[in-house]
Design an enzyme around this catalytic site. Structure first.
Site, PDB file in Angstrom:
ATOM      1  N   CYS A 110       0.817  -1.222   0.000  1.00 36.28           N
ATOM      2  CA  CYS A 110       0.000   0.000   0.000  1.00 36.28           C
ATOM      3  C   CYS A 110       0.851   1.272   0.000  1.00 36.28           C
ATOM      4  O   CYS A 110       0.343   2.355  -0.303  1.00 36.28           O
ATOM      5  CB  CYS A 110      -0.943   0.003   1.194  1.00 36.28           C
ATOM      6  SG  CYS A 110      -2.010  -1.434   1.229  1.00 36.28           S
ATOM      7  N   HIS A 244      -3.184   7.124   3.123  1.00 36.67           N
ATOM      8  CA  HIS A 244      -3.664   5.845   2.597  1.00 36.67           C
ATOM      9  C   HIS A 244      -5.024   5.551   3.229  1.00 36.67           C
ATOM     10  O   HIS A 244      -5.196   5.670   4.444  1.00 36.67           O
ATOM     11  CB  HIS A 244      -2.642   4.753   2.950  1.00 36.67           C
ATOM     12  CG  HIS A 244      -3.096   3.381   2.599  1.00 36.67           C
ATOM     13  ND1 HIS A 244      -3.685   3.093   1.389  1.00 36.67           N
ATOM     14  CD2 HIS A 244      -3.060   2.217   3.293  1.00 36.67           C
ATOM     15  CE1 HIS A 244      -3.986   1.812   1.368  1.00 36.67           C
ATOM     16  NE2 HIS A 244      -3.627   1.259   2.502  1.00 36.67           N
ATOM     17  N   ASN A 274     -10.086   0.273   0.626  1.00 35.53           N
ATOM     18  CA  ASN A 274      -8.626   0.337   0.540  1.00 35.53           C
ATOM     19  C   ASN A 274      -8.198  -0.164  -0.841  1.00 35.53           C
ATOM     20  O   ASN A 274      -8.348  -1.347  -1.140  1.00 35.53           O
ATOM     21  CB  ASN A 274      -8.043  -0.543   1.663  1.00 35.53           C
ATOM     22  CG  ASN A 274      -6.535  -0.661   1.621  1.00 35.53           C
ATOM     23  OD1 ASN A 274      -5.895  -0.269   0.657  1.00 35.53           O
ATOM     24  ND2 ASN A 274      -5.972  -1.213   2.681  1.00 35.53           N
TER      25      ASN A 274
HETATM   26  N1  ACO Z   1     -17.936  -8.412  10.071  1.00 35.56           N
HETATM   27  C1  ACO Z   1     -18.295  -8.728  11.322  1.00 35.56           C
HETATM   28  N2  ACO Z   1     -17.417  -9.120  12.251  1.00 35.56           N
HETATM   29  C2  ACO Z   1     -16.128  -9.188  11.881  1.00 35.56           C
HETATM   30  C3  ACO Z   1     -15.689  -8.868  10.599  1.00 35.56           C
HETATM   31  C4  ACO Z   1     -16.667  -8.476   9.666  1.00 35.56           C
HETATM   32  N3  ACO Z   1     -16.355  -8.133   8.402  1.00 35.56           N
HETATM   33  N4  ACO Z   1     -14.346  -9.021  10.540  1.00 35.56           N
HETATM   34  C5  ACO Z   1     -13.960  -9.420  11.754  1.00 35.56           C
HETATM   35  N5  ACO Z   1     -15.031  -9.529  12.571  1.00 35.56           N
HETATM   36  C6  ACO Z   1     -15.077  -9.925  13.971  1.00 35.56           C
HETATM   37  C7  ACO Z   1     -13.900 -10.779  14.373  1.00 35.56           C
HETATM   38  O1  ACO Z   1     -14.125 -12.129  14.056  1.00 35.56           O
HETATM   39  C8  ACO Z   1     -13.870 -10.537  15.868  1.00 35.56           C
HETATM   40  O2  ACO Z   1     -14.841 -11.345  16.463  1.00 35.56           O
HETATM   41  P1  ACO Z   1     -14.564 -12.018  17.915  1.00 35.56           P
HETATM   42  O3  ACO Z   1     -14.353 -10.855  18.855  1.00 35.56           O
HETATM   43  O4  ACO Z   1     -15.788 -12.808  18.152  1.00 35.56           O
HETATM   44  O5  ACO Z   1     -13.319 -12.842  17.724  1.00 35.56           O
HETATM   45  C9  ACO Z   1     -14.320  -9.088  16.004  1.00 35.56           C
HETATM   46  O6  ACO Z   1     -14.986  -8.761  14.773  1.00 35.56           O
HETATM   47  C10 ACO Z   1     -13.205  -8.116  16.221  1.00 35.56           C
HETATM   48  O7  ACO Z   1     -12.157  -8.410  15.289  1.00 35.56           O
HETATM   49  P2  ACO Z   1     -10.851  -7.565  15.226  1.00 35.56           P
HETATM   50  O8  ACO Z   1      -9.942  -8.156  14.177  1.00 35.56           O
HETATM   51  O9  ACO Z   1     -10.311  -7.407  16.611  1.00 35.56           O
HETATM   52  O10 ACO Z   1     -11.443  -6.173  14.720  1.00 35.56           O
HETATM   53  P3  ACO Z   1     -10.744  -4.777  14.565  1.00 35.56           P
HETATM   54  O11 ACO Z   1     -11.484  -3.773  15.316  1.00 35.56           O
HETATM   55  O12 ACO Z   1      -9.254  -4.858  14.755  1.00 35.56           O
HETATM   56  O13 ACO Z   1     -11.011  -4.463  13.028  1.00 35.56           O
HETATM   57  C11 ACO Z   1      -9.819  -4.425  10.952  1.00 35.56           C
HETATM   58  C12 ACO Z   1     -10.468  -5.284  12.030  1.00 35.56           C
HETATM   59  C13 ACO Z   1     -10.907  -3.638  10.264  1.00 35.56           C
HETATM   60  C14 ACO Z   1      -9.145  -5.345   9.954  1.00 35.56           C
HETATM   61  C15 ACO Z   1      -8.808  -3.461  11.583  1.00 35.56           C
HETATM   62  O14 ACO Z   1      -7.960  -4.160  12.477  1.00 35.56           O
HETATM   63  C16 ACO Z   1      -7.970  -2.741  10.556  1.00 35.56           C
HETATM   64  O15 ACO Z   1      -8.439  -1.919   9.807  1.00 35.56           O
HETATM   65  N6  ACO Z   1      -6.664  -3.023  10.552  1.00 35.56           N
HETATM   66  C17 ACO Z   1      -5.769  -2.406   9.614  1.00 35.56           C
HETATM   67  C18 ACO Z   1      -5.887  -3.037   8.277  1.00 35.56           C
HETATM   68  C19 ACO Z   1      -5.083  -2.248   7.274  1.00 35.56           C
HETATM   69  O16 ACO Z   1      -4.914  -1.064   7.416  1.00 35.56           O
HETATM   70  N7  ACO Z   1      -4.575  -2.879   6.241  1.00 35.56           N
HETATM   71  C20 ACO Z   1      -3.807  -2.080   5.283  1.00 35.56           C
HETATM   72  C21 ACO Z   1      -2.732  -2.780   4.721  1.00 35.56           C
HETATM   73  S1  ACO Z   1      -3.311  -3.931   3.553  1.00 35.56           S
HETATM   74  C22 ACO Z   1      -2.024  -4.205   2.453  1.00 35.56           C
HETATM   75  O17 ACO Z   1      -0.943  -3.693   2.593  1.00 35.56           O
HETATM   76  C23 ACO Z   1      -2.324  -5.115   1.293  1.00 35.56           C
END
Ligand code: ACO
Length: 317
Positions: A110, A244, A274
């Site tokens: 990214c 980003h 993204n």
């Molecule tokens: N819908 C509903 N629930 C979901 C979903 C979804 N789409 N995805 C995950 N959950 C659930 C999980 O299973 C978890 O459930 P549990 O508590 O029962 O285990 C709960 O939601 C919380 O999951 P987390 O992973 O802790 O959620 P978080 O608040 O961290 O959000 C996210 C996840 C959106 C991925 C976030 O961490 C994020 O944006 N991280 C950064 C990602 C990023 O910026 N990537 C860029 C680089 S990509 C690249 O370089 C190719």
């Protein structure tokens, strides 16, 4: 010698996939995606490759710059989702737009577009380049596991491009890499070698969301502070920041840590998700075409992603 941006362009495919569409495919909801990520919908390619989208963004950037493809001396592209390993996306864009200059891709996930921009700036500093095209083009829909709710709700497809030339407007830049595959990785998938000792992982985005989140906030804050220092200003003097577009909460937290109002951050992840290396140039193009920019504005760009990598740069409009 530094650079100036002569023109920008962006392209996203026509097909829109909403959160409700996704909630019919995986166990998720519009509410969860909007609250945890900030995305409402994303554009998904049904037939166009990363190069097809890159060529359309490039054409728009050339038009905005008022030059033709045959005037280009260099094309540097960034992608993590080419349709082929070879030809490179940049080589295919070169063919599609009718350019004849050297063209190659860089891969820094990214952060790729800002790595590509800095690479092109270094070529320009070396001399002998009048016009360069820098692009980020992604068909992430081909590398996302559409049955994995923790990643498929995040990404979208699209492309963005800049035409740059020698100038004095690239005030600072910072590139960072912390190699490792435990937080974020996109394996290429299996070949059919009979000689390999272990099974290769299938093609898909593997991401530890929370680790990426923490890395992102730290790198945005650190990167923006560093480029401000390099340019002899403070981050609160930035007129706009083009980050980003990965997660609204990442940008919000970074903004609060920097003490910069959110209104100065360009945001469009609600509409595009993204788009990896295409995210910064698509957002910059939207800002450039919004009519808001004034000559002399200080605009920071910053990105983070696989590698792990991050990058930031500061330009004067
Ligand atoms: N819908 C509903 N629930 C979901 C979903 C979804 N789409 N995805 C995950 N959950 C659930 C999980 O299973 C978890 O459930 P549990 O508590 O029962 O285990 C709960 O939601 C919380 O999951 P987390 O992973 O802790 O959620 P978080 O608040 O961290 O959000 C996210 C996840 C959106 C991925 C976030 O961490 C994020 O944006 N991280 C950064 C990602 C990023 O910026 N990537 C860029 C680089 S990509 C690249 O370089 C190719």
């Amino acid at each position: 010698m530094s650079i100036q941006i002569l023109g920008t362009g962006a392209y996203v495919p026509e097909r829109i996939v909403t959160n409700d569409d996704l909630s019919r495919m995986v166990d998720t909801s519009d509410e969860w995606i909007q609250q945890r990520v900030g995305v409402r919908e994303r554009h998904v390619s049904v037939s166009e490759s990363a190069a097809d989208m890159g060529a359309k963004a490039a054409q728009r950037a050339l038009e905005a710059a008022g030059i033709t493809a045959d005037q280009l001396d260099l094309i540097v592209g960034a992608t993590v989702s080419p349709d082929r390993i070879c030809p490179s996306v940049s080589a295919s864009v070169q063919e599609q737009i009718g350019a004849s200059c050297p063209a190659f891709d860089v891969n820094s996930a990214c952060s790729g577009f800002l790595f590509a921009l800095d690479t092109a700036a270094a070529f320009i500093a070396r001399g002998g380049i009048r016009y360069a095209l820098v692009l980020g083009a992604e068909r992430l829909s081909r590398i996302v596991d559409w049955s994995d709710r923790s990643t498929c709700v995040i990404f979208g497809d699209g492309a963005g491009a800049f035409v740059i030339a020698p100038g004095e407007n690239y005030l600072a830049s910072h590139l960072f890499t912390q190699g490792g595959d435990s937080v974020l990785a996109i394996p290429l998938g299996k070949g059919n070698s009979p000689f390999y000792e272990k099974e290769e992982e299938p093609l898909a985005v593997h991401m530890s969301g929370q680790e990426t989140f923490k890395f992102a906030v730290k790198q945005i804050v650190g990167g923006l502070n560093l480029i401000a220092e390099q340019a002899g200003v403070t981050p609160d003097q930035f007129d706009y920041i083009v980050p980003h577009q990965a997660n609204y909460r990442i940008i919000d937290l970074a903004a609060r840590r920097l003490g910069i109002p959110m209104e100065r951050f360009m945001l469009n992840l609600d509409r595009y998700g993204n788009t990896s290396s295409a995210s910064v140039p698509i957002s910059f193009d939207e800002l450039a075409r919004s009519g808001k920019l004034k000559k002399g504005d200080l605009i920071a760009m910053c990105a983070f992603g696989g590698g792990l990598s991050s990058a930031a740069c500061l330009i004067r409009w």
